[in-house]
Design a protein around this motif. Structure first.
Motif, mmCIF file in Angstrom:
data_model
loop_
_atom_site.group_PDB
_atom_site.id
_atom_site.type_symbol
_atom_site.label_atom_id
_atom_site.label_comp_id
_atom_site.label_asym_id
_atom_site.label_seq_id
_atom_site.Cartn_x
_atom_site.Cartn_y
_atom_site.Cartn_z
ATOM 1 N N VAL A 35 0.848 -1.187 0.000
ATOM 2 C CA VAL A 35 0.000 0.000 0.000
ATOM 3 C C VAL A 35 0.888 1.243 0.000
ATOM 4 O O VAL A 35 1.689 1.438 0.900
ATOM 5 N N ASP A 36 0.734 2.075 -1.010
ATOM 6 C CA ASP A 36 1.502 3.317 -1.099
ATOM 7 C C ASP A 36 0.509 4.473 -1.085
ATOM 8 O O ASP A 36 -0.263 4.652 -2.028
ATOM 9 N N GLY A 43 -5.556 18.132 2.388
ATOM 10 C CA GLY A 43 -6.377 17.061 2.943
ATOM 11 C C GLY A 43 -6.666 15.943 1.960
ATOM 12 O O GLY A 43 -7.604 15.177 2.148
ATOM 13 N N GLU A 44 -5.854 15.861 0.916
ATOM 14 C CA GLU A 44 -6.046 14.793 -0.066
ATOM 15 C C GLU A 44 -4.801 13.926 -0.147
ATOM 16 O O GLU A 44 -3.699 14.362 0.167
ATOM 17 N N VAL A 45 -5.015 12.686 -0.562
ATOM 18 C CA VAL A 45 -3.924 11.728 -0.732
ATOM 19 C C VAL A 45 -4.104 10.983 -2.042
ATOM 20 O O VAL A 45 -5.196 10.951 -2.619
ATOM 21 N N ALA A 56 -5.851 5.769 -7.015
ATOM 22 C CA ALA A 56 -6.993 6.643 -6.750
ATOM 23 C C ALA A 56 -6.639 7.795 -5.830
ATOM 24 O O ALA A 56 -5.698 7.716 -5.039
ATOM 25 N N GLU A 57 -7.437 8.826 -5.923
ATOM 26 C CA GLU A 57 -7.333 9.973 -5.023
ATOM 27 C C GLU A 57 -8.331 9.779 -3.891
ATOM 28 O O GLU A 57 -9.390 9.185 -4.071
ATOM 29 N N HIS A 73 -12.275 7.166 -0.046
ATOM 30 C CA HIS A 73 -12.310 7.280 -1.500
ATOM 31 C C HIS A 73 -13.759 6.936 -1.865
ATOM 32 O O HIS A 73 -14.117 5.777 -2.052
ATOM 33 N N ALA A 74 -14.600 7.976 -1.863
ATOM 34 C CA ALA A 74 -16.037 7.775 -2.062
ATOM 35 C C ALA A 74 -16.312 7.330 -3.493
ATOM 36 O O ALA A 74 -15.647 7.772 -4.409
#
Length: 134
Positions: A35-36, A43-45, A56-57, A73-74
């Motif tokens: 997992v990276d 506030g985003e990854v 994914a964002e 990740h909705a």
């Protein structure tokens, strides 16, 4: 939908553990190797899990007043990590993941077993990071 949880007691104060988990730049130090996740700002990854085809964002919310970090990740995925005070100079960490769509993890088998293993690995790595940086 599938829910996964792992819990670990750590020989460190809750604030010390939370300082590590809430520093998003330190995610690679304790997340399991498949997992990276890297912060992209605001506030985003960005999450990359090649063996699951994930690129994914997502969003992250750090709640210092609750010693809690939440991410999502909705509409497919969400999770949280809660640090609690324990006796003495110890803490307890609860890591929770929710797969909300039709991902392989929701059907059990090897994908679900992998997630359980990754959760345990993450907590082992977190404990190592926290206790060696004390």
């Amino acid at each position: 939908m599938a829910e996964f949880e792992a819990e670990r007691g750590i020989h460190a104060a809750a604030e010390q553990v939370f300082a590590v988990v809430s520093d998003l730049d330190r995610l690679p130090e304790w997340l399991p190797s498949p997992v990276d996740v890297r912060p992209t700002g605001g506030g985003e990854v960005h999450a990359d899990v090649p063996e699951r085809g994930v690129d994914a964002e997502g969003t992250v919310r750090v709640r210092p007043e609750q010693l809690r970090v939440e991410w999502a990740h909705a509409p497919e995925y969400a999770g949280w990590l809660q640090v609690e005070h324990a006796e003495g100079d110890r803490s307890s960490v609860l890591l929770h993941l929710s797969f909300l769509g039709d991902q392989p993890e929701t059907r059990g088998g090897t994908p679900a077993a992998d997630v359980r293993e990754w959760l345990d690995d993450a907590l082992t790595r977190l404990e190592r990071v926290v206790t060696t940086s004390a």
